[in-house]
Design an enzyme around this catalytic site. Structure first.
Site, PDB file in Angstrom:
ATOM      1  N   TRP A 156      -3.308  -2.297  -1.618  1.00 20.93           N
ATOM      2  CA  TRP A 156      -3.042  -3.615  -2.213  1.00 20.93           C
ATOM      3  C   TRP A 156      -3.737  -4.614  -1.297  1.00 20.93           C
ATOM      4  O   TRP A 156      -3.342  -4.797  -0.147  1.00 20.93           O
ATOM      5  CB  TRP A 156      -1.533  -3.858  -2.272  1.00 20.93           C
ATOM      6  CG  TRP A 156      -1.128  -5.065  -3.049  1.00 20.93           C
ATOM      7  CD1 TRP A 156      -1.196  -5.242  -4.403  1.00 20.93           C
ATOM      8  CD2 TRP A 156      -0.625  -6.299  -2.515  1.00 20.93           C
ATOM      9  NE1 TRP A 156      -0.740  -6.490  -4.751  1.00 20.93           N
ATOM     10  CE2 TRP A 156      -0.385  -7.171  -3.617  1.00 20.93           C
ATOM     11  CE3 TRP A 156      -0.343  -6.758  -1.248  1.00 20.93           C
ATOM     12  CZ2 TRP A 156       0.126  -8.452  -3.466  1.00 20.93           C
ATOM     13  CZ3 TRP A 156       0.170  -8.039  -1.098  1.00 20.93           C
ATOM     14  CH2 TRP A 156       0.392  -8.869  -2.192  1.00 20.93           C
ATOM     15  N   CYS A 213       0.837  -1.208   0.000  1.00 16.15           N
ATOM     16  CA  CYS A 213       0.000   0.000   0.000  1.00 16.15           C
ATOM     17  C   CYS A 213       0.869   1.256   0.000  1.00 16.15           C
ATOM     18  O   CYS A 213       2.052   1.218   0.309  1.00 16.15           O
ATOM     19  CB  CYS A 213      -0.883   0.010   1.252  1.00 16.15           C
ATOM     20  SG  CYS A 213      -1.907  -1.465   1.404  1.00 16.15           S
ATOM     21  N   LYS A 253      10.357 -13.490 -14.948  1.00 19.39           N
ATOM     22  CA  LYS A 253      10.127 -12.244 -15.692  1.00 19.39           C
ATOM     23  C   LYS A 253       8.966 -12.418 -16.657  1.00 19.39           C
ATOM     24  O   LYS A 253       8.088 -11.567 -16.752  1.00 19.39           O
ATOM     25  CB  LYS A 253      11.387 -11.842 -16.470  1.00 19.39           C
ATOM     26  CG  LYS A 253      12.473 -11.221 -15.636  1.00 19.39           C
ATOM     27  CD  LYS A 253      12.226  -9.781 -15.317  1.00 19.39           C
ATOM     28  CE  LYS A 253      11.942  -9.413 -13.910  1.00 19.39           C
ATOM     29  NZ  LYS A 253      12.287 -10.124 -12.771  1.00 19.39           N
ATOM     30  N   GLU A 287       5.495 -12.981 -14.760  1.00 15.87           N
ATOM     31  CA  GLU A 287       4.948 -11.916 -13.891  1.00 15.87           C
ATOM     32  C   GLU A 287       4.457 -10.704 -14.697  1.00 15.87           C
ATOM     33  O   GLU A 287       3.663  -9.912 -14.190  1.00 15.87           O
ATOM     34  CB  GLU A 287       5.947 -11.497 -12.828  1.00 15.87           C
ATOM     35  CG  GLU A 287       7.162 -10.737 -13.290  1.00 15.87           C
ATOM     36  CD  GLU A 287       8.039 -10.308 -12.097  1.00 15.87           C
ATOM     37  OE1 GLU A 287       7.525 -10.024 -11.019  1.00 15.87           O
ATOM     38  OE2 GLU A 287       9.262 -10.278 -12.279  1.00 15.87           O
ATOM     39  N   ARG A 327       4.227   0.985  -6.449  1.00 17.00           N
ATOM     40  CA  ARG A 327       4.238   0.017  -5.335  1.00 17.00           C
ATOM     41  C   ARG A 327       3.219  -1.097  -5.551  1.00 17.00           C
ATOM     42  O   ARG A 327       3.238  -2.101  -4.841  1.00 17.00           O
ATOM     43  CB  ARG A 327       3.967   0.732  -4.010  1.00 17.00           C
ATOM     44  CG  ARG A 327       5.018   1.777  -3.651  1.00 17.00           C
ATOM     45  CD  ARG A 327       4.512   2.767  -2.622  1.00 17.00           C
ATOM     46  NE  ARG A 327       4.285   2.161  -1.342  1.00 17.00           N
ATOM     47  CZ  ARG A 327       5.194   2.092  -0.348  1.00 17.00           C
ATOM     48  NH1 ARG A 327       6.386   2.615  -0.546  1.00 17.00           N
ATOM     49  NH2 ARG A 327       4.925   1.546   0.802  1.00 17.00           N
ATOM     50  N   ASN A 382      -0.813   1.121   6.203  1.00 16.49           N
ATOM     51  CA  ASN A 382      -0.016   0.178   5.415  1.00 16.49           C
ATOM     52  C   ASN A 382       0.513  -0.859   6.403  1.00 16.49           C
ATOM     53  O   ASN A 382       1.097  -0.513   7.410  1.00 16.49           O
ATOM     54  CB  ASN A 382       1.145   0.902   4.712  1.00 16.49           C
ATOM     55  CG  ASN A 382       1.965  -0.063   3.865  1.00 16.49           C
ATOM     56  OD1 ASN A 382       1.492  -1.156   3.529  1.00 16.49           O
ATOM     57  ND2 ASN A 382       3.184   0.318   3.530  1.00 16.49           N
ATOM     58  N   GLY A 383       0.279  -2.147   6.103  1.00 13.82           N
ATOM     59  CA  GLY A 383       0.747  -3.214   6.990  1.00 13.82           C
ATOM     60  C   GLY A 383      -0.384  -4.182   7.251  1.00 13.82           C
ATOM     61  O   GLY A 383      -1.353  -4.243   6.503  1.00 13.82           O
ATOM     62  N   HIS A 437      14.144 -35.995 -16.228  1.00 14.29           N
ATOM     63  CA  HIS A 437      13.493 -36.508 -14.999  1.00 14.29           C
ATOM     64  C   HIS A 437      12.042 -36.063 -14.903  1.00 14.29           C
ATOM     65  O   HIS A 437      11.476 -36.005 -13.819  1.00 14.29           O
ATOM     66  CB  HIS A 437      14.299 -36.042 -13.773  1.00 14.29           C
ATOM     67  CG  HIS A 437      15.714 -36.506 -13.795  1.00 14.29           C
ATOM     68  ND1 HIS A 437      16.100 -37.780 -13.461  1.00 14.29           N
ATOM     69  CD2 HIS A 437      16.840 -35.883 -14.203  1.00 14.29           C
ATOM     70  CE1 HIS A 437      17.406 -37.914 -13.604  1.00 14.29           C
ATOM     71  NE2 HIS A 437      17.884 -36.777 -14.059  1.00 14.29           N
ATOM     72  N   GLU A 489      14.957 -17.070 -13.341  1.00 18.01           N
ATOM     73  CA  GLU A 489      14.661 -15.635 -13.441  1.00 18.01           C
ATOM     74  C   GLU A 489      13.961 -15.319 -14.763  1.00 18.01           C
ATOM     75  O   GLU A 489      13.002 -14.544 -14.800  1.00 18.01           O
ATOM     76  CB  GLU A 489      15.950 -14.830 -13.297  1.00 18.01           C
ATOM     77  CG  GLU A 489      15.869 -13.360 -13.647  1.00 18.01           C
ATOM     78  CD  GLU A 489      14.924 -12.553 -12.763  1.00 18.01           C
ATOM     79  OE1 GLU A 489      14.403 -13.098 -11.773  1.00 18.01           O
ATOM     80  OE2 GLU A 489      14.664 -11.374 -13.106  1.00 18.01           O
ATOM     81  N   LYS A 541       5.295  -3.832  -5.647  1.00 12.28           N
ATOM     82  CA  LYS A 541       6.726  -3.611  -5.840  1.00 12.28           C
ATOM     83  C   LYS A 541       7.514  -4.149  -4.658  1.00 12.28           C
ATOM     84  O   LYS A 541       8.630  -4.607  -4.805  1.00 12.28           O
ATOM     85  CB  LYS A 541       7.038  -2.120  -6.016  1.00 12.28           C
ATOM     86  CG  LYS A 541       8.516  -1.829  -6.276  1.00 12.28           C
ATOM     87  CD  LYS A 541       9.015  -2.545  -7.518  1.00 12.28           C
ATOM     88  CE  LYS A 541      10.510  -2.421  -7.700  1.00 12.28           C
ATOM     89  NZ  LYS A 541      11.009  -3.304  -8.785  1.00 12.28           N
TER      90      LYS A 541
HETATM   91  C1  AGP Z   1      10.995  -9.536  -9.251  1.00 17.18           C
HETATM   92  O1  AGP Z   1      10.715  -9.157 -10.609  1.00 17.18           O
HETATM   93  C2  AGP Z   1       9.736  -9.479  -8.417  1.00 17.18           C
HETATM   94  N1  AGP Z   1       9.172  -8.202  -8.457  1.00 17.18           N
HETATM   95  C3  AGP Z   1       9.917 -10.081  -7.042  1.00 17.18           C
HETATM   96  O2  AGP Z   1      10.248 -11.444  -7.189  1.00 17.18           O
HETATM   97  C4  AGP Z   1      10.985  -9.428  -6.130  1.00 17.18           C
HETATM   98  O3  AGP Z   1      12.281  -9.757  -6.587  1.00 17.18           O
HETATM   99  C5  AGP Z   1      10.794 -10.014  -4.712  1.00 17.18           C
HETATM  100  O4  AGP Z   1       9.502  -9.659  -4.261  1.00 17.18           O
HETATM  101  C6  AGP Z   1      11.836  -9.511  -3.722  1.00 17.18           C
HETATM  102  O5  AGP Z   1      11.705  -8.129  -3.546  1.00 17.18           O
HETATM  103  P1  AGP Z   1      12.901  -7.334  -2.795  1.00 17.18           P
HETATM  104  O6  AGP Z   1      14.117  -7.490  -3.657  1.00 17.18           O
HETATM  105  O7  AGP Z   1      12.424  -5.916  -2.703  1.00 17.18           O
HETATM  106  O8  AGP Z   1      13.083  -7.988  -1.453  1.00 17.18           O
END
Ligand code: AGP
Length: 602
Positions: free
Chosen positions: A74, A2, A478, A481, A27, A98-99, A497, A474, A597
C-alpha cells in the site's frame, strides 16, 4: 496496510506465496510481488494492481525454489510501480517490509554515497542495502538482522532472504505485527494469522524487537537482547472463517448479514457484566472518560458519549486519535481513564495516542476486534468485539460491535454508579437488538430501490440529531468510501448555518428521523429542506415515515425501538445503502481504491 507472507517447504512455493497474498488482500494494496531463491539465484516477480496480475505473471515465468517471501504494497513513499513493489533486492539479499522507515532519507543518502545503486523511490529499499553492507563486512545474517534495530527508526515488520543462508527466512518486528509458524509441510511468516489458515494450526505472535529464523522444520525466536524467547501461541482460524464469502457476492454483504449473530454473542458475553470483570477500575471515582479512535471507530465513540451521560451520568470527551496525539496536555487533576476503540488494534494514530495516555498515567482500555493486536496487548485492559475477522475494508459488523460493547459497558458502569433503572432500561433494549437487526435486514429490497437514486449522484447529505448525528457522519463515510460519491454528514440543526445552501433536487438527502424525543426538531429540518426543493430520503420507523410522507421522496424503514438503541439499528440501512450504491456504480466494494483495512502508518 501492506501484507507480508513467506514460506519454506520441500516443494516449490511460488503458487503458495500467491495464495498467501490472496488472503491478505483485504488489508488494502496497490501492487504485489514475490521472490524465491533457488540454487543461489534470487528470482523476483512483481506486478502493479491486484494479486491476480501477479498470478498471471507466474503463468509466463514461474520462479523455482522451495523458499520465498511475498508482499502486497500500500504505497506510502513512491507511486505504485514494479520498481517500487516489494520485495526489494540488494546484492545477496531480498526484503519485504510493512511500516515506515522514518530516517530513510539520511540512510539513503549515506548508502548512495557508498555506491549503493537504488532502483526505487521507497523508504523500504534502504533495508536490503543496510543488510547487504553488513553481510559484506562479514556479519552473519543473524547479526545483520540484529543490527537493524540500531539503524532503523520507525515501525517495521520485515521478512528477509539471503543467498548466504538459502534455507532460512529471517524476520524482525518493531511496531508492525508479524506472526511466524511451523506446519506439517513447512515454516511460514505472515502479517496476520488469516494468511496461515490451512498451513498451520498455531502461530507465534512476535513481540516488538523480536528476531526470528524460520526453517522448513521449525522456528526460533530471539528477543531484542538476542536471548531465546518463548512467545504466545495464537490459534489460526480455519480457512472458512477468514477467506470464504459463503455465497455472498462480497465480504461486506456477508459481514452485514452476520450482525444479528454477533449482537447475540456480544450480549451473551457482556450483558451480565461478567465480561467486564477483569477491568479493575473504580467507576465511582471517575470524573470523566476519554474515548479515542479514528474513522468509523471514532463515530462509535461519539454515540457512546451520549449513552455515558444519559445512562451512567458520566461525562466523556471524544478525541480523534490523529489530533489527540499532538494536542497540548492540560493537567487538571481530574480522575479519568482512556478508552481506545479500534477494529484492527494496529491503527498508528490510535497506538500513538495509547502511548501518550499511558505516559500521562491514565488507566487504558482497548475495545478491539483483533485480540492479538498491539492495542490488545499494550492497553491495561482489552474488551473483545467478538465480531470475527472483518475482511471488507468498509467497517460494518465491527462498527456495530463497537457500539454494542460500549453500550453494555455503559450499562455496567451505570449500574455501578447507582443509575440502576436507566441501566436496566438500556439492557432491556440491548437484549432485543439482534431481533431488530434481523428485521431491518429484511428490508433490503426497499433499500436497493432507494440506492438507484444515488447511482448518478455527485454529492449527498446525511443529517441527524443527538445520538444519530454520529450516524449521519458514519452514513456519509460508508457511502463515500465505497461508492466514491462525495457525501457529508451534518447535525440537522446545523443546516441553517450554511449547508442548506447546497440543497437542490439533484442531491439526495438522507434524514435520520425515527420517532423519539428529537423527532419534531428533525421533522422541521426535513421540511426546510423540502421547501428548497431537496430530494429527501427519510430513515425512520413507520410512524415517523408516515408523518413525513408528504415531503419524502422515499424511505428507509427500521423497527420502532428505544431511543437509546436507535443508533445501533440505524447503522444497518446505512450500510446496505452504501453497499448497493457501490455495487450499482461498479466499485470494488471489498477493496475500495486508495484505502487500507488498517492504517498502520500516520
Ligand atoms: C471504516 O469503514 C473505515 N475503514 C475506517 O474509517 C476505520 O474505521 C478507521 O481506519 C479505524 O480503523 P480501526 O478501527 O482499525 O482503528
Amino acid at each position: 496496510m501492506c501484507g507480508i507472507f513467506g514460506a519454506v517447504e520441500d516443494a516449490p512455493v511460488a503458487d503458495l506465496l500467491v495464495e498467501g497474498l490472496n488472503r491478505l488482500e483485504y488489508r488494502g494494496y496497490d501492487s504485489a510481488g514475490l521472490v524465491t531463491i533457488d540454487e543461489g539465484a534470487i528470482n523476483r516477480v512483481c506486478a502493479v494492481g491486484k494479486v491476480d496480475e501477479l498470478r498471471q505473471r507466474l503463468e509466463k515465468k514461474r520462479p523455482s525454489g522451495n523458499i520465498g517471501i511475498a508482499h502486497t504494497r500500500w504505497a506510502t513513499h513512491g507511486a505504485p510501480s514494479e520498481e517500487n513493489s516489494h520485495p526489494h533486492i540488494a546484492p545477496g539479499v531480498a526484503v519485504v517490509h510493512n511500516g515506515i522507515v522514518e530516517n530513510h532519507a539520511e540512510l539513503r543518502s549515506a548508502l548512495k554515497s557508498n555506491g549503493c545503486a537504488f532502483t526505487s523511490e521507497t523508504d523500504s529499499e534502504v533495508i536490503p542495502w543496510l543488510l547487504a553492507r553488513s553481510l559484506l563486512s562479514g556479519a552473519t545474517p543473524a547479526r545483520a538482522m540484529h543490527e537493524l534495530s540500531d539503524q532503523l527508526e520507525g515501525a517495521y515488520a520485515i521478512g528477509v532472504l539471503t543467498q548466504q543462508e538459502p534455507g532460512v527466512i529471517h524476520a524482525r518486528r518493531s511496531g508492525s505485527p508479524l506472526v511466524v509458524a511451523t506446519g506439517p509441510k513447512g515454516g511460514y511468516i505472515a502479517s496476520d494469522t488469516t494468511a496461515l489458515a490451512g498451513f498451520a494450526k498455531d502461530a507465534l505472535l512476535l513481540a516488538d524487537g523480536d528476531r526470528a529464523e524460520i526453517r522448513r522444520d521449525g522456528v526460533i525466536v530471539y528477543d531484542s537482547t538476542g536471548r531465546l524467547a518463548h512467545r504466545r501461541l495464537v490459534r489460526v482460524e480455519g480457512p472458512s472463517a477468514a477467506i470464504d464469502r459463503c455465497g455472498f457476492d462480497h465480504f461486506m454483504l456477508k459481514e452485514i448479514n452476520e450482525q444479528p449473530d454477533i449482537a447475540s454473542a456480544i450480549t451473551r458475553h457482556y450483558a451480565t457484566g461478567d465480561g467486564f470483570d477483569d477491568v479493575k477500575i473504580d467507576f465511582n471515582r471517575l470524573d470523566r472518560i476519554r474515548l479515542i479512535a479514528c474513522g468509523s471507530s471514532y463515530y462509535a465513540c461519539l454515540v457512546a458519549r451520549r449513552w455515558l451521560a444519559e445512562v451512567a451520568g458520566l461525562e466523556a470527551e471524544v478525541e480523534l486519535a490523529s489530533e489527540y496525539r499532538y494536542a497540548p496536555v492540560i493537567s487538571h487533576g481530574a480522575t479519568e481513564i482512556a478508552i481506545f476503540v479500534s477494529q484492527s488494534g494496529e491503527t498508528a494514530d490510535t497506538l500513538a495516542s495509547l502511548e501518550k495516555a499511558k505516559s500521562l498515567r491514565m488507566p487504558t482500555i482497548g475495545v478491539v476486534n483483533q485480540m492479538f493486536s498491539t492495542l490488545a496487548r499494550d492497553a491495561d485492559y482489552a474488551l473483545p468485539l467478538l465480531a470475527g475477522v472483518e475482511v471488507g475494508v468498509a467497517s460494518t459488523k465491527a462498527f456495530l460491535a463497537q457500539m454494542l460493547v460500549l453500550a453494555h459497558f455503559t450499562a455496567h458502569i451505570g449500574t455501578i454508579r447507582g443509575h440502576r433503572s436507566a441501566a436496566a432500561r438500556f439492557r432491556d433494549g440491548l437484549e432485543r437488538v439482534a431481533g431488530w437487526i434481523a428485521a431491518t435486514l429484511h428490508n433490503e429490497a426497499a433499500i436497493i430501490s432507494v440506492a438507484e437514486q444515488f447511482k448518478n449522484a455527485t454529492s449527498s447529505l446525511f443529517v441527524g440529531r443527538g445520538a444519530l448525528y454520529p450516524l449521519a457522519l458514519e452514513g456519509a463515510l460508508k457511502l463515500k468510501e465505497i461508492s466514491y460519491i462525495h457525501a457529508e454528514g451534518f447535525a440537522a440543526g446545523e443546516l441553517k448555518h450554511g449547508p442548506i445552501a447546497l440543497i437542490d433536487p439533484t442531491m439526495p438527502v438522507v434524514a435520520l428521523a425515527p420517532s423519539g424525543e428529537l423527532f419534531g426538531k428533525v421533522a422541521s429540518n426535513v421540511r426546510e429542506i423540502a421547501a428548497r426543493g431537496g430530494r429527501i430520503i427519510v430513515l425512520g420507523d413507520r410512524r415517523a415515515i408516515l408523518a413525513l410522507s408528504d415531503v419524502a421522496a422515499s424511505a428507509l424503514t427500521i423497527p420502532a425501538c428505544d431511543d437509546l438503541i436507535q443508533p445501533i439499528i440505524v447503522s444497518i440501512p446505512l450500510q446496505l445503502l452504501a453497499y448497493h450504491v457501490a455495487v450499482l456504480r461498479g466499485s470494488d466494494v471489498d477493496r475500495p481504491r486508495n484505502l487500507a483495512k488498517s492504517v498502520t502508518v500516520e
